[in-house]
Design a protein around this motif. Structure first.
Motif, mmCIF file in Angstrom:
data_model
loop_
_atom_site.group_PDB
_atom_site.id
_atom_site.type_symbol
_atom_site.label_atom_id
_atom_site.label_comp_id
_atom_site.label_asym_id
_atom_site.label_seq_id
_atom_site.Cartn_x
_atom_site.Cartn_y
_atom_site.Cartn_z
ATOM 1 N N ASP A 289 0.796 -1.224 0.000
ATOM 2 C CA ASP A 289 0.000 0.000 0.000
ATOM 3 C C ASP A 289 0.831 1.277 0.000
ATOM 4 O OD1 ASP A 289 -2.396 -1.402 0.024
ATOM 5 O OD2 ASP A 289 -2.394 -1.597 2.206
ATOM 6 N N THR A 290 2.150 1.158 0.118
ATOM 7 C CA THR A 290 2.987 2.356 0.101
ATOM 8 C C THR A 290 3.030 2.920 -1.307
ATOM 9 O OG1 THR A 290 4.337 1.492 1.907
ATOM 10 C CG2 THR A 290 5.266 3.292 0.594
ATOM 11 N N ASN A 291 2.539 4.134 -1.444
ATOM 12 C CA ASN A 291 2.382 4.752 -2.757
ATOM 13 C C ASN A 291 3.504 5.753 -3.000
ATOM 14 O OD1 ASN A 291 1.372 7.171 -4.430
ATOM 15 N ND2 ASN A 291 -0.140 5.605 -4.938
ATOM 16 N N TYR A 292 4.233 5.559 -4.100
ATOM 17 C CA TYR A 292 5.357 6.432 -4.437
ATOM 18 C C TYR A 292 4.980 7.478 -5.487
ATOM 19 C CZ TYR A 292 8.074 2.909 -1.985
ATOM 20 O OH TYR A 292 8.560 2.058 -1.028
ATOM 21 N N ARG A 293 3.726 7.477 -5.898
ATOM 22 C CA ARG A 293 3.295 8.322 -7.012
ATOM 23 C C ARG A 293 2.732 9.658 -6.558
ATOM 24 N NH1 ARG A 293 -1.129 5.429 -10.305
ATOM 25 N NH2 ARG A 293 0.683 4.299 -11.086
ATOM 26 N N SER A 294 1.808 9.632 -5.625
ATOM 27 C CA SER A 294 0.969 10.798 -5.359
ATOM 28 C C SER A 294 1.287 11.461 -4.027
ATOM 29 C CB SER A 294 -0.508 10.383 -5.373
ATOM 30 O OG SER A 294 -0.842 9.720 -6.578
ATOM 31 N N THR A 295 0.847 12.703 -3.902
ATOM 32 C CA THR A 295 1.015 13.448 -2.654
ATOM 33 C C THR A 295 0.068 12.899 -1.588
ATOM 34 O OG1 THR A 295 -0.672 15.064 -3.280
ATOM 35 C CG2 THR A 295 1.611 15.533 -3.940
ATOM 36 N N THR A 636 -6.266 8.363 -8.876
ATOM 37 C CA THR A 636 -4.936 7.864 -8.510
ATOM 38 C C THR A 636 -3.943 7.942 -9.662
ATOM 39 O OG1 THR A 636 -5.715 5.602 -8.952
ATOM 40 C CG2 THR A 636 -5.734 6.361 -6.656
ATOM 41 N N ARG A 637 -4.340 8.528 -10.796
ATOM 42 C CA ARG A 637 -3.360 8.802 -11.857
ATOM 43 C C ARG A 637 -2.540 10.045 -11.513
ATOM 44 N NH1 ARG A 637 -2.899 4.343 -12.859
ATOM 45 N NH2 ARG A 637 -4.335 4.121 -11.113
ATOM 46 N N ALA A 638 -3.067 10.909 -10.638
ATOM 47 C CA ALA A 638 -2.465 12.218 -10.378
ATOM 48 C C ALA A 638 -1.268 12.103 -9.435
ATOM 49 C CB ALA A 638 -3.504 13.157 -9.783
ATOM 50 N N GLU A 639 -0.191 12.755 -9.803
ATOM 51 C CA GLU A 639 1.007 12.786 -8.964
ATOM 52 C C GLU A 639 1.012 13.999 -8.037
ATOM 53 O OE1 GLU A 639 4.025 10.743 -12.248
ATOM 54 O OE2 GLU A 639 4.094 12.890 -11.880
ATOM 55 N N ASN A 640 0.781 15.196 -8.598
ATOM 56 C CA ASN A 640 0.979 16.431 -7.831
ATOM 57 C C ASN A 640 -0.294 17.246 -7.619
ATOM 58 O OD1 ASN A 640 3.740 15.773 -7.971
ATOM 59 N ND2 ASN A 640 3.961 16.882 -9.904
ATOM 60 N N MET A 641 -1.149 17.303 -8.631
ATOM 61 C CA MET A 641 -2.361 18.119 -8.539
ATOM 62 C C MET A 641 -3.535 17.357 -9.128
ATOM 63 S SD MET A 641 -1.089 21.910 -9.730
ATOM 64 C CE MET A 641 0.515 22.558 -9.255
ATOM 65 N N LEU A 642 -4.696 17.536 -8.494
ATOM 66 C CA LEU A 642 -5.919 16.890 -8.959
ATOM 67 C C LEU A 642 -7.049 17.910 -8.922
ATOM 68 C CD1 LEU A 642 -7.621 14.390 -9.741
ATOM 69 C CD2 LEU A 642 -7.816 13.871 -7.290
ATOM 70 N N PHE A 643 -7.676 18.121 -10.080
ATOM 71 C CA PHE A 643 -8.800 19.045 -10.193
ATOM 72 C C PHE A 643 -10.009 18.279 -10.733
ATOM 73 C CE2 PHE A 643 -4.902 21.512 -11.028
ATOM 74 C CZ PHE A 643 -4.969 22.420 -9.977
ATOM 75 N N LEU A 644 -11.138 18.408 -10.051
ATOM 76 C CA LEU A 644 -12.363 17.729 -10.460
ATOM 77 C C LEU A 644 -13.435 18.767 -10.762
ATOM 78 C CD1 LEU A 644 -11.120 16.220 -7.629
ATOM 79 C CD2 LEU A 644 -12.539 14.400 -8.573
ATOM 80 N N PHE A 645 -14.263 18.487 -11.762
ATOM 81 C CA PHE A 645 -15.262 19.448 -12.203
ATOM 82 C C PHE A 645 -16.643 18.800 -12.154
ATOM 83 C CE2 PHE A 645 -11.225 20.725 -13.720
ATOM 84 C CZ PHE A 645 -11.233 22.107 -13.644
ATOM 85 N N ALA A 646 -17.543 19.455 -11.405
ATOM 86 C CA ALA A 646 -18.865 18.892 -11.133
ATOM 87 C C ALA A 646 -19.947 19.796 -11.711
ATOM 88 C CB ALA A 646 -19.056 18.721 -9.629
ATOM 89 N N PRO A 647 -20.380 19.552 -12.950
ATOM 90 C CA PRO A 647 -21.425 20.389 -13.550
ATOM 91 C C PRO A 647 -22.808 20.078 -12.991
ATOM 92 C CG PRO A 647 -20.784 18.650 -15.061
ATOM 93 C CD PRO A 647 -19.861 18.542 -13.876
ATOM 94 N N ARG A 648 -23.658 21.094 -12.947
ATOM 95 C CA ARG A 648 -25.027 20.917 -12.462
ATOM 96 C C ARG A 648 -26.004 20.638 -13.590
ATOM 97 N NH1 ARG A 648 -26.376 26.078 -9.107
ATOM 98 N NH2 ARG A 648 -28.382 24.994 -9.019
ATOM 99 N N PHE A 649 -25.633 21.013 -14.811
ATOM 100 C CA PHE A 649 -26.487 20.770 -15.970
ATOM 101 C C PHE A 649 -25.636 20.251 -17.121
ATOM 102 C CE2 PHE A 649 -28.918 23.835 -13.562
ATOM 103 C CZ PHE A 649 -30.243 23.458 -13.755
ATOM 104 N N ALA A 650 -26.256 19.449 -17.979
ATOM 105 C CA ALA A 650 -25.624 19.017 -19.225
ATOM 106 C C ALA A 650 -26.531 19.425 -20.375
ATOM 107 C CB ALA A 650 -25.410 17.505 -19.235
#
Length: 683
Positions: A289-295, A636-650
């Motif tokens: 479980d030791t992860n060397y990829r992400s913050t 878990t693909r992200a190493e340094n920064m992760l941004f997620l976008f949650a739209p209310r309408f499509a």
């Protein structure tokens, strides 16, 4: 094995890896979390076995890609000096063909059998259908060879009854599966007669050898003293059955991550990894479980996703961080998918101006159509990008087919569009398409009815090959329906008080909405002849339908069909000549599925809302756990920064469709991310 260079296993591995690498020969299940050094663990396990006296040919190493097999065997050779060719290592299919050539008679083949690629398999199956029932292929409502073959492949790889799978996957086809069963039986006979194997045979006949030839089974059980399987969560029932037969002494080390099982749609069986301890009593669990990829912040977010999945004894895990702290993941709530695209584009430019390379930024999404608006925005902003999971949206075959319908009804003199449509018909190539077009032009000149309606004339129909007449008739009906709707919309007066934008129109029921004629025209096309054509031609027609739903949303942004067609041409013209060169700094866009196994410094995840992630289809089918695993894989693909976008309408063909908040985010602690509310801001 003598003559091996010394290896400091304890010094070169962490405690978790060392425990797995040096475990006893019996059954072992290594649950390796994202970014934990799974490949390193497998490589050192092979080296450890050699140091304990195993011979290279005693070890069977099974992987899922040629790339991973090559990488592991190269690392083993670098570590031990043992030539990679001495190992039985490779993909399931490559090992299967080696065994079949040594045991061809038991498989019903000669050792020099030929392996068919996908196109060749489909061609052979088409010949079988024509020989067995020529009328079947002429019926436009029947599935084409590729669709039937895909269902047959699924049945073989999942070890499910063929009749059951055909009935389930082709439930829209009229009549029962009897004819399809006959086609499949004849297909098997033709392969045997021609000493041919398709890709599935490399596994199915391997299993046949093991089940029907006791001497061969005994030989390979004795030969493979140690069986190592990579990405075990992605195995299907056929592969699992082969492993269980070979591992009669439970000399199996299965390495995988149940939280990353995301390929059940193509036959992977999540139960294979979950039931491994029951099938192999005395299984040792090893957690890496030791992860060397992400913050630590990204891992805290990922652990929150894991915390809410169903609990199974022995499979609870928590990723451990070793890297320094970084920024917390940010969830941006946005009003709609258009605003999402604008905000993503703005954020990417901001990061680039701060010194981050475009190539360090990857944008992920659940389905290809969800990137459409972003592709437009990136093109407008001049941000170079490449789609690593396939073609750009407007270059997709089925999207170009629908656009050809729109182009032709908008401009009936567009012979390129008409030729593309005619060539979709059976037995119609460029020459036949030209004859049909000339006949329609003559009718138009004589009657002045317009080219779309001229196609319906009996004189034109006589130029159409007999096998294509039914399809041609349905195509021309669809084109005429599209034209009539377009003409009616043009005659309709514009509203005197339209809503200022679609967002307002969606939230204010009393407001007058502008008629979105291009969307209505596009819907007629999709629900007409082409919808049936799509279903019978493509095994993945459901995914392609989703793409066309995305096209409806794009069309809804336009009030004039000409503007829609022109905008598509401009977008393609500005971006079609861009190619990703290794040294070129370009943004990457890809689906979550295609990103598995990779890692990126900065990740943007689009469409984090119910209906987009998880998909509506998964919610309706009650299959949200695989969507949760996809969410976990993406983050878990992200190493340094992760941004997620949650739209209310499509945006859809009817306007704006409200989206519920993503159920996975809703159940997570808000302490593991920062929230940035842009839903009511104008960008």
């Amino acid at each position: 094995m003598e003559g091996l260079p010394p290896i400091d296993f304890r010094g070169e591995l962490n405690a978790e890896q060392f425990a797995a690498v040096t475990s006893r020969p019996g059954p072992a299940l290594v649950l390796a979390g994202a970014g934990s050094g799974k490949t390193r663990t497998l490589t050192y396990r092979v080296a450890w076995l050699l140091h304990q006296g195993a011979r290279p040919w005693d070890i069977l190493l099974l992987t899922f890609t040629n790339k991973s097999a090559k990488e592991m065997l190269e690392r083993v050779e670098d570590l031990t000096g043992v030539p990679r060719g001495q190992f039985w290592g490779g993909t399931f299919h490559s090992i299967g063909q080696r065994i079949l050539r040594r045991n061809a008679a038991a498989a019903g083949r000669q050792p020099d059998f030929t392996i068919l690629d996908q196109k060749e398999s489909e061609q052979l199956f088409s010949e079988v259908v024509k020989e067995t029932d020529g009328a079947f292929i002429k019926d436009k409502t029947n599935p084409k060879a590729a669709v039937i073959l895909d269902a047959y492949s699924h049945a073989r790889n999942t070890l499910r009854p063929l009749e059951e799978v055909l009935t389930e996957r082709l439930d829209w086809m009229k009549g029962g599966p009897d004819k399809l069963l006959a086609f499949c039986a004849r297909y098997e006979a033709r392969k045997a007669e021609g000493n041919l194997c398709d890709f599935d045979d490399l596994l199915a006949l391997w299993l046949k050898v093991l089940e029907t030839d006791p001497a061969a089974l005994a030989h390979y059980r004795q030969r493979f003293q140690h069986i190592l399987v990579d990405e075990f969560q992605d195995t299907n029932r056929l592969q699992s059955r082969i492993i269980d037969l070979l591992g009669d002494r439970h000399q199996i080390m299965a390495v995988g991550d149940d939280a990353q099982c995301i390929y059940t749609w193509r036959g992977a069986d999540w139960e294979n990894i979950m039931a491994f301890p029951q099938r192999h009593p005395g299984t040792e669990f090893h957690h890496i479980d030791t992860n060397y990829r992400s913050t630590p912040e990204i891992l805290a977010f990922a652990n929150e996703i894991l915390r809410h999945r169903p609990k199974v004894d022995g499979f609870d895990r928590r990723l451990l961080a070793v890297r320094p702290a970084g920024p917390a993941p940010t969830v941006f709530t946005v009003g709609d998918t258009s605003q999402q695209a604008k905000l993503v584009g703005r954020k990417i430019l901001q990061l680039h101006n701060e010194g981050h390379a475009f190539g360090d930024i990857h944008v992920l999404y659940r389905a290809h159509y969800q990137s459409l608006e972003l592709q437009m925005e990136l093109t407008n902003l001049g941000i170079p990008f490449v789609i690593t999971s396939g073609h750009k949206f407007f270059d997709l075959i089925h999207v170009k087919d629908v656009l050809a319908h729109l182009r032709f009804v908008h401009n009936p003199r567009d012979q390129v569009a008409l030729s593309r449509l005619l060539c979709l018909l059976p037995k119609v190539g460029p020459v036949a398409a030209n004859r049909i077009t000339q006949a329609a032009q003559e009718v138009e000149a004589a009657q002045g009815r317009g080219l779309v309606r001229a196609l319906r004339d009996p004189a034109v129909l006589r130029k159409v090959p007999e096998t294509a007449k039914d399809d041609f008739n349905d195509l021309t009906i669809t084109l005429e329906d599209m034209l009539e709707g377009l003409e009616a919309a043009r005659a309709k007066p514009a509203p005197t008080n339209p809503a200022p934008d679609l967002f307002t129109a969606a939230t204010e029921a009393s407001s007058v909405k502008v008629a979105r004629t291009p969307a209505e025209t596009t819907r007629v096309c999709i629900e007409g002849w082409y919808g049936t054509h799509l279903k019978t031609l493509f095994p993945d027609w459901r995914d392609r339908e989703q793409d066309l739903t995305g096209l409806l949303g794009f069309a809804a942004k336009f009030e004039d069909l000409g503007d829609l067609v022109a905008q598509v041409a401009l977008l393609n013209g500005e971006s079609s000549d861009k190619k990703a060169e290794p040294e070129e700094d370009m943004l990457r866009l890809t689906t979550i599925h295609q990103s598995k196994g990779l890692e990126f410094p900065i990740v943007f995840l689009l469409g984090v809302a119910d209906g987009l992630l998880p998909l509506t289809r998964a919610i309706d089918d009650g299959d949200v756990e695989e969507e949760r695993r996809l969410f976990y894989v993406a983050c878990t693909r992200a190493e340094n920064m992760l941004f997620l976008f949650a739209p209310r309408f499509a945006v859809s063909g009817e306007g704006y469709r409200p989206l519920d908040p993503c159920r996975f985010l809703e159940e997570m602690s808000p302490d593991c991310y920062e929230l940035a509310d842009y839903a009511h801001r104008r960008l």
